[in-house]
Design an enzyme around this catalytic site. Structure first.
Site, short mmCIF file in Angstrom:
data_model
loop_
_atom_site.label_atom_id
_atom_site.label_comp_id
_atom_site.label_asym_id
_atom_site.label_seq_id
_atom_site.Cartn_x
_atom_site.Cartn_y
_atom_site.Cartn_z
N ASN A 9 0.87 -1.17 0.00
CA ASN A 9 0.00 0.00 0.00
C ASN A 9 0.91 1.22 0.00
O ASN A 9 1.50 1.55 1.02
CB ASN A 9 -0.90 -0.03 1.25
CG ASN A 9 -1.72 1.24 1.39
OD1 ASN A 9 -1.81 2.04 0.46
ND2 ASN A 9 -2.33 1.42 2.55
N TRP A 10 1.00 1.86 -1.16
CA TRP A 10 1.93 2.98 -1.29
C TRP A 10 1.39 4.27 -0.66
O TRP A 10 2.10 5.26 -0.60
CB TRP A 10 2.27 3.22 -2.77
CG TRP A 10 3.05 2.10 -3.40
CD1 TRP A 10 3.53 0.98 -2.79
CD2 TRP A 10 3.46 2.00 -4.78
NE1 TRP A 10 4.21 0.18 -3.69
CE2 TRP A 10 4.19 0.79 -4.92
CE3 TRP A 10 3.29 2.80 -5.91
CZ2 TRP A 10 4.73 0.37 -6.14
CZ3 TRP A 10 3.83 2.39 -7.12
CH2 TRP A 10 4.54 1.19 -7.24
N LYS A 11 0.14 4.27 -0.29
CA LYS A 11 -0.51 5.46 0.31
C LYS A 11 -0.27 6.68 -0.59
O LYS A 11 -0.17 6.53 -1.81
CB LYS A 11 -0.02 5.68 1.74
CG LYS A 11 -0.09 4.40 2.58
CD LYS A 11 0.01 4.63 4.04
CE LYS A 11 0.06 3.30 4.76
NZ LYS A 11 -0.11 3.41 6.19
N HIS A 94 -9.71 0.83 4.72
CA HIS A 94 -8.42 1.01 5.39
C HIS A 94 -8.64 1.95 6.59
O HIS A 94 -9.44 2.89 6.52
CB HIS A 94 -7.40 1.61 4.41
CG HIS A 94 -6.01 1.62 4.99
ND1 HIS A 94 -5.61 2.57 5.90
CD2 HIS A 94 -4.96 0.78 4.82
CE1 HIS A 94 -4.35 2.31 6.25
NE2 HIS A 94 -3.94 1.23 5.62
N GLU A 96 -7.04 4.34 7.76
CA GLU A 96 -6.83 5.78 7.50
C GLU A 96 -8.06 6.37 6.82
O GLU A 96 -8.40 7.54 7.05
CB GLU A 96 -5.55 5.99 6.68
CG GLU A 96 -4.31 5.75 7.54
CD GLU A 96 -3.09 5.29 6.79
OE1 GLU A 96 -3.05 5.39 5.55
OE2 GLU A 96 -2.16 4.80 7.46
N GLU A 166 -5.75 -5.47 10.38
CA GLU A 166 -4.77 -4.42 10.63
C GLU A 166 -5.08 -3.72 11.95
O GLU A 166 -5.92 -2.81 11.98
CB GLU A 166 -4.82 -3.39 9.49
CG GLU A 166 -4.50 -3.97 8.14
CD GLU A 166 -3.88 -2.91 7.23
OE1 GLU A 166 -2.74 -3.08 6.85
OE2 GLU A 166 -4.55 -1.90 6.95
N GLY A 172 1.84 1.97 10.79
CA GLY A 172 2.73 3.11 10.66
C GLY A 172 3.37 3.55 11.97
O GLY A 172 3.96 4.62 12.06
N SER A 211 2.98 -2.37 10.43
CA SER A 211 4.44 -2.34 10.65
C SER A 211 5.12 -3.68 10.36
O SER A 211 6.08 -4.05 11.05
CB SER A 211 4.77 -1.85 12.06
OG SER A 211 4.29 -0.53 12.23
N GLY A 232 2.59 -1.35 4.35
CA GLY A 232 2.61 0.08 4.05
C GLY A 232 4.03 0.55 3.84
O GLY A 232 4.62 0.37 2.77
N GLY A 233 4.62 1.15 4.88
CA GLY A 233 5.94 1.77 4.78
C GLY A 233 6.98 0.91 4.07
O GLY A 233 7.70 1.40 3.18
C1 PEP Z 1 -1.06 -0.15 5.94
O1 PEP Z 1 -1.09 1.00 5.56
O2 PEP Z 1 -1.96 -0.90 5.59
C2 PEP Z 1 0.04 -0.59 6.79
C3 PEP Z 1 0.00 -1.80 7.28
O3 PEP Z 1 1.04 0.31 7.01
P1 PEP Z 1 2.46 0.02 7.75
O4 PEP Z 1 3.00 -1.25 7.17
O5 PEP Z 1 3.30 1.21 7.40
O6 PEP Z 1 2.17 -0.09 9.19
#
Ligand code: PEP
Length: 248
Positions: A9-11, A94, A96, A166, A172, A211, A232-233
């Site tokens: 997930n590049w956000k 999601h 966010e 999640e 994040g 994470s 994500g990251g």
């Molecule tokens: C996400 O955005 O779905 C996510 C899991 O982010 P991160 O891996 O950065 O926690």
């Protein structure tokens, strides 16, 4: 035996050039076919990335999808538009989106339904906040998030869907759920689905997100009910993302 799936997930990150470089780096390092793999990219880069991935195993997804089919919904992107650009997956719900943009369980269910109406596989994100976990509400929150979708589309719709657990407190933040904490909730979700349809429960991919990194992915993915990750990251760097993919 379920096939694993790793989704990036590049956000809201990158430029057209960096997005293209990242996609090319991922494709170049895929190697043997260990699992399904996809990236959910910012809407505006979808056509460019679609071009790059078209002859590769890397699938394409969006980070959201409209809850209506078409019409006067300024700023929204419909499932049919995404289908036209060869999106195979769409994230729905999601955390966010739920916390910053007002997505509710009901609107998430409508997005799920719109995606499926166009043959796009929804990746339904569920998970509790830290406060909800501390108040022992994790399972109740997940029940509500799942029920809203099941009530709208029915359990058979989950035959062509993915669930991502999640925990909001892990997204994040650098705080990952332990392998056992994640497995406990994944197992709960699978049993919840099994109570309604055992075949779907056995088949559905349930991803962990929060994470996940190259150094913790192997332990998480070794858990019996964790079928891959939503990353994500660590998906913004081809090498880290590929290391996670190869941990499956
Ligand atoms: C996400 O955005 O779905 C996510 C899991 O982010 P991160 O891996 O950065 O926690």
């Amino acid at each position: 035996m379920r096939r694993s799936l790793v989704v990036g997930n590049w956000k809201m990150n990158g430029t057209r050039a960096s997005a293209e470089l990242l996609a090319k780096g991922i494709i170049a390092g895929l190697g043997s076919d260990v699992a399904d793999i996809a990236v959910c990219v910012p809407y505006v880069y979808i056509p460019y990335i679609a071009d790059l991935v078209k002859d590769s195993p890397l699938a394409l997804g969006s980070q959201n999808i409209a809850d209506q089919a078409s019409g006067a919904y300024t700023g929204e992107i419909s499932a049919s538009m995404l289908k036209e650009l060869n999106c195979q997956y769409a994230l729905v719900g999601h955390s966010e989106r739920r916390s910053y943009y007002g997505d509710t369980n009901e609107s998430v269910a409508a997005r799920f339904s719109q995606a499926q109406a166009q043959g796009i596989i929804p990746i339904l994100c569920v998970g509790e906040t830290l406060e909800q976990r501390e108040q022992d509400q994790t399972f109740a929150v997940i029940d509500e998030q799942l029920d809203a979708v099941i009530n709208l589309v029915g359990i058979p719709a989950f035959y062509n869907a993915v669930i991502a657990y999640e925990p909001v407190w892990a997204i994040g933040t650098g705080k990952t759920a332990t392998d056992e904490q994640a497995q406990e909730v994944h197992c709960y979700i699978r049993k919840y689905i099994a109570a309604k349809d055992q075949v779907i429960a056995d088949k559905i991919q349930i991803l962990y997100g929060g994470s996940a990194k190259p150094d913790n992915a192997k332990g998480l993915f070794a858990m019996p009910d964790i079928d891959g990750g939503l990353i994500g990251g660590a998906s913004l760097d081809a090498e880290s993302f590929l290391k996670i993919y190869h941990s499956v």
